[in-house]
Design a protein around this motif. Sequence first.
Motif, PDB file in Angstrom:
ATOM      1  N   PHE A  48       0.820  -1.207   0.000  1.00  0.00           N
ATOM      2  CA  PHE A  48       0.000   0.000   0.000  1.00  0.00           C
ATOM      3  C   PHE A  48       0.854   1.256   0.000  1.00  0.00           C
ATOM      4  O   PHE A  48       0.601   2.196  -0.757  1.00  0.00           O
ATOM      5  N   LEU A  49       1.857   1.295   0.859  1.00  0.00           N
ATOM      6  CA  LEU A  49       2.635   2.517   1.004  1.00  0.00           C
ATOM      7  C   LEU A  49       3.388   2.862  -0.281  1.00  0.00           C
ATOM      8  O   LEU A  49       3.654   4.032  -0.557  1.00  0.00           O
ATOM      9  N   ASP A  50       3.709   1.849  -1.083  1.00  0.00           N
ATOM     10  CA  ASP A  50       4.406   2.093  -2.342  1.00  0.00           C
ATOM     11  C   ASP A  50       3.478   2.564  -3.450  1.00  0.00           C
ATOM     12  O   ASP A  50       3.905   3.256  -4.366  1.00  0.00           O
ATOM     13  N   GLN A  51       2.190   2.206  -3.366  1.00  0.00           N
ATOM     14  CA  GLN A  51       1.321   2.383  -4.524  1.00  0.00           C
ATOM     15  C   GLN A  51       0.180   3.385  -4.363  1.00  0.00           C
ATOM     16  O   GLN A  51      -0.300   3.921  -5.351  1.00  0.00           O
ATOM     17  N   ILE A  52      -0.276   3.651  -3.171  1.00  0.00           N
ATOM     18  CA  ILE A  52      -1.524   4.405  -3.040  1.00  0.00           C
ATOM     19  C   ILE A  52      -1.353   5.910  -3.107  1.00  0.00           C
ATOM     20  O   ILE A  52      -2.324   6.643  -3.283  1.00  0.00           O
ATOM     21  N   GLY A  53      -0.135   6.404  -2.951  1.00  0.00           N
ATOM     22  CA  GLY A  53       0.066   7.846  -3.051  1.00  0.00           C
ATOM     23  C   GLY A  53       0.129   8.531  -1.697  1.00  0.00           C
ATOM     24  O   GLY A  53      -0.295   8.003  -0.667  1.00  0.00           O
ATOM     25  N   GLU A  54       0.654   9.745  -1.729  1.00  0.00           N
ATOM     26  CA  GLU A  54       0.974  10.476  -0.510  1.00  0.00           C
ATOM     27  C   GLU A  54      -0.254  10.777   0.346  1.00  0.00           C
ATOM     28  O   GLU A  54      -0.230  10.648   1.565  1.00  0.00           O
ATOM     29  N   ARG A  55      -1.341  11.194  -0.282  1.00  0.00           N
ATOM     30  CA  ARG A  55      -2.517  11.625   0.488  1.00  0.00           C
ATOM     31  C   ARG A  55      -3.127  10.483   1.306  1.00  0.00           C
ATOM     32  O   ARG A  55      -3.491  10.662   2.464  1.00  0.00           O
ATOM     33  N   ILE A  56      -3.251   9.316   0.685  1.00  0.00           N
ATOM     34  CA  ILE A  56      -3.835   8.183   1.394  1.00  0.00           C
ATOM     35  C   ILE A  56      -2.796   7.514   2.287  1.00  0.00           C
ATOM     36  O   ILE A  56      -3.113   7.002   3.364  1.00  0.00           O
ATOM     37  N   ARG A  57      -1.530   7.530   1.865  1.00  0.00           N
ATOM     38  CA  ARG A  57      -0.459   6.934   2.669  1.00  0.00           C
ATOM     39  C   ARG A  57      -0.422   7.552   4.066  1.00  0.00           C
ATOM     40  O   ARG A  57      -0.262   6.852   5.071  1.00  0.00           O
ATOM     41  N   SER A  58      -0.570   8.869   4.140  1.00  0.00           N
ATOM     42  CA  SER A  58      -0.489   9.558   5.431  1.00  0.00           C
ATOM     43  C   SER A  58      -1.689   9.271   6.316  1.00  0.00           C
ATOM     44  O   SER A  58      -1.664   9.577   7.509  1.00  0.00           O
ATOM     45  N   ARG A  59      -2.730   8.659   5.760  1.00  0.00           N
ATOM     46  CA  ARG A  59      -3.945   8.368   6.535  1.00  0.00           C
ATOM     47  C   ARG A  59      -4.129   6.874   6.790  1.00  0.00           C
ATOM     48  O   ARG A  59      -5.179   6.450   7.283  1.00  0.00           O
ATOM     49  N   THR A  60      -3.118   6.074   6.456  1.00  0.00           N
ATOM     50  CA  THR A  60      -3.228   4.626   6.605  1.00  0.00           C
ATOM     51  C   THR A  60      -2.763   4.188   7.993  1.00  0.00           C
ATOM     52  O   THR A  60      -1.738   4.654   8.490  1.00  0.00           O
ATOM     53  N   TYR A  61      -3.511   3.278   8.586  1.00  0.00           N
ATOM     54  CA  TYR A  61      -3.146   2.740   9.904  1.00  0.00           C
ATOM     55  C   TYR A  61      -2.127   1.618   9.718  1.00  0.00           C
ATOM     56  O   TYR A  61      -2.445   0.550   9.191  1.00  0.00           O
ATOM     57  N   VAL A  62      -0.900   1.866  10.144  1.00  0.00           N
ATOM     58  CA  VAL A  62       0.210   0.931   9.968  1.00  0.00           C
ATOM     59  C   VAL A  62       0.681   0.444  11.338  1.00  0.00           C
ATOM     60  O   VAL A  62       0.730   1.220  12.294  1.00  0.00           O
ATOM     61  N   PHE A  63       1.016  -0.845  11.436  1.00  0.00           N
ATOM     62  CA  PHE A  63       1.516  -1.388  12.704  1.00  0.00           C
ATOM     63  C   PHE A  63       2.486  -2.531  12.410  1.00  0.00           C
ATOM     64  O   PHE A  63       2.546  -3.045  11.290  1.00  0.00           O
ATOM     65  N   THR A  64       3.251  -2.916  13.422  1.00  0.00           N
ATOM     66  CA  THR A  64       4.201  -4.023  13.309  1.00  0.00           C
ATOM     67  C   THR A  64       3.737  -5.153  14.221  1.00  0.00           C
ATOM     68  O   THR A  64       3.466  -4.925  15.410  1.00  0.00           O
TER      69      THR A  64
END
Length: 391
Positions: free
Chosen positions: A42-58
Amino acid sequence: MPAESAQRFEALEAQAAALVDVFKGAGYEQVAPSVIQPADVFLDQIGERIRSRTYVFTDLAGEELCLRPDLTVPVSRLYLERHPDADVEARYCYNGPAFRFQPSGATQVHPREFRQAGIECFGVSDRESADVEVVLLAVEAVRAAGLNSFSLRFGDIALFYALLDALELPERWRLKLRHYFWRPPVFHALLAKLAKGERPQENGSVTVLALKLGGESTERAEQLVASYLDRESLPLVGNRALSEITARLLDLGADLLSDPLRKEVATVIEYYLAISAPPKEAANRIAMIAKGAGIDLGAALDATVRRFQRLEENGIDLSRATFATEFGRDLEYYTGLVFQIEAEAQRDIGQIAGGGRYDGLLAHVGAPRDVPAVGSAIHTQRLLAAVARAG
């Protein structure tokens, strides 16, 4: 669950069932991809606007994951799980949750967890027919849910790329302009700098090194950069590899030595991106700009015109539609037609549905080559609210 919330949930479920029935009736198989997805895809493909709003965790194994911010990528991955060679036509539909941070705070029509009902069409080589099919099906589904007053907004990223390809531009500038298309303020600032011949602002030592690399092969440039880092006792920082640092320095050096972009070329691009009109009028204005600039948009413009003709033949009222050349939606994996269905006089709701063509996405998530693909997703909470307001 409070009575009002229970009623809204029941209404949402009934609406979703109606939408999925429309999709399945058109031959789309219902699927349910995983909610948790690999974050890097997702982080590589969806673009800056949506990337900054994505819930990411490890997770506990150290793998970086995310809650899916849309369903196109998960359905694409599911398609490849079933068809690793990506050589089969497939049509899928879905209804499920997606997750995005809301910078202005969550609301009923813009929640952090929202539902999408949508369709994805893979492997159909007749791109124009597939584009028309998806737009018509999205419109049919919205109408089936009870919304009859709406407008359509279109864009075409392939047409913009065709414009850049037809103009006299260094390839590195062409790639930069493509990259920043989804960020209009940055795009126009970059275009203005190129036209004025403004040089990149870097510190002295970086500039000297970048100029020194000019004309060198990539292999030789990497050796020079490695020697410089070693001599200055500068370690590689973060995840940036030597090859990445070298590539950026080579690009900087090329920009420092380049001539300014011809102003007439910058003017053509600005005139093109200023177009926002009903589709027929927009196509005529694009043709006039191309003729005045002495360039041929031939196949790309013809394809755009034919799509609109076919939509009109199938009952779409284009007099209430807009074709905006700067419109590309927020997801940066699109490569061709993009569109949105918008509720009229309900700006606070925003777009009800949207979609477009994304032929390059599947290759980025594991396909052996680019695969024709187009889809659309409906924000069902927004659709429900729009139908309720419309009475």
